[in-house]
Scaffold this motif. Sequence first.
Motif, PDB file in Angstrom:
ATOM      1  N   LEU A   1      -4.991   2.742   3.564  1.00  0.00           N
ATOM      2  CA  LEU A   1      -5.815   1.620   3.124  1.00  0.00           C
ATOM      3  C   LEU A   1      -5.771   1.437   1.612  1.00  0.00           C
ATOM      4  CD1 LEU A   1      -8.967   2.285   5.353  1.00  0.00           C
ATOM      5  CD2 LEU A   1      -7.009   0.788   5.843  1.00  0.00           C
ATOM      6  N   ARG A   2      -5.665   2.545   0.917  1.00  0.00           N
ATOM      7  CA  ARG A   2      -5.612   2.504  -0.545  1.00  0.00           C
ATOM      8  C   ARG A   2      -4.396   3.280  -1.024  1.00  0.00           C
ATOM      9  NH1 ARG A   2     -11.116   4.610  -2.946  1.00  0.00           N
ATOM     10  NH2 ARG A   2     -10.908   6.096  -1.226  1.00  0.00           N
TER      11      ARG A   2
ATOM     12  N   THR B   1       0.859  -1.185   0.000  1.00  0.00           N
ATOM     13  CA  THR B   1       0.000   0.000   0.000  1.00  0.00           C
ATOM     14  C   THR B   1       0.894   1.233   0.000  1.00  0.00           C
ATOM     15  OG1 THR B   1      -1.689  -1.149   1.284  1.00  0.00           O
ATOM     16  CG2 THR B   1      -1.830   1.248   1.180  1.00  0.00           C
TER      17      THR B   1
ATOM     18  N   ARG C   1      -8.167  10.179   0.161  1.00  0.00           N
ATOM     19  CA  ARG C   1      -9.160   9.290   0.760  1.00  0.00           C
ATOM     20  C   ARG C   1      -8.528   7.933   1.051  1.00  0.00           C
ATOM     21  NH1 ARG C   1     -13.725  12.033   2.464  1.00  0.00           N
ATOM     22  NH2 ARG C   1     -14.528  13.402   0.823  1.00  0.00           N
ATOM     23  N   GLY C   2      -8.888   7.346   2.199  1.00  0.00           N
ATOM     24  CA  GLY C   2      -8.411   6.008   2.545  1.00  0.00           C
ATOM     25  C   GLY C   2      -6.918   5.921   2.697  1.00  0.00           C
TER      26      GLY C   2
END
Length: 361
Positions: free
Chosen positions: A340-341, A194, A336-337
């Motif tokens: 996580l992303r 990630t 965003r995220g």
Amino acid sequence: MPVGRASTLLVLPCVVASCGIAGAQDSAPTTGAIATTADATAPTMMLASVTLNGRLLPGDYLLARHAGTFLVRVKDLAAWRMRPPTSTAMMIDGDAFVALSGLGGVAAAFDEPNQALLLTVSPEAFEATSVAPASTVAAPSDNMLAAFLNYDISAEYAGKARLGAFVEAGLSDDWGVVSNSMLLGNGTVYGRATRLDSYYLRDDPINLTRLVIGDGVTDARDWTRQIRFGGVRFGTEFALQPSLLTFPTPSLAGSAAVPSNVELLVNGTQRFQTDVGQGPFSINQVPLVTGAGQVTLVIRDPLGVERRVTSSYYVSSHLLRAGLASWSMEAGAERRGYGLRSFGYDNPFLAGTYRRGLTDR
């Protein structure tokens, strides 16, 4: 020009307790009107040593005696750091002289056997001085091409082995820094890799600015929050000069009758030390610890006699000192995220902040 020795002990009528002292703001040289002596009662000239507040000044000085009082040259007063006279000056052989009896805060006597003028001058009669701790801006040293790799590896077993790592790699030179960081291993959310932050950064320590292209965070004030975004940020970065005081600090003032050493203690720890001349003085931009505390000013004369003045203070690092500005401009899209992303950007925006210290109050 007749030169001779004084034949009497003369104590001028001006004493420290009764003479007026000019205010600290009257710093412009003023000699008042100028009179020229061309009559039969010409002043008597003499060379004499001068003792100022018990300290013998180097060399001899030209004095004049006229109408029962002594006169000194205006340029000698300036050399002694005494306030410029406001009384009428007398021109004698091209030099401007002023009567000691017309100076405020000065008591004088003439020592005939030693041919010496003895002056007792109150601290307020000297020119005020202002000192501040050195706050130099350090220029960056010559850079060289360099690469770096940071890593942090963790492993755990709870019925199943989990292995994870944080890795950051970068390259730097005169043009700036390129860096990328990511999470690796089966301990990550997606079990592989990630991406976290990828950016180009360039600092300018002289102008205290930083440019970031890529992933970063917005500049946030007390009334808002920081957000992660991808885009461009350009603005002030005071951390590039750690010795720079960005918040207003109190100005400490004192006075010394003779040249003295001044020591500044903050919460009992020495933070600054300097020598000051006779007269009023002030210390600006004192390196204080933020919050509340105590500051002690120790004034020590050449004989070792010291005076201590202690007072309380409160300073806040959230304020900007007068004349200092802080600004930032950001443009991009919100991240965003994060964690996580690897890629997730939304909500394009344009933002800017500007702050400036108007007064130290």
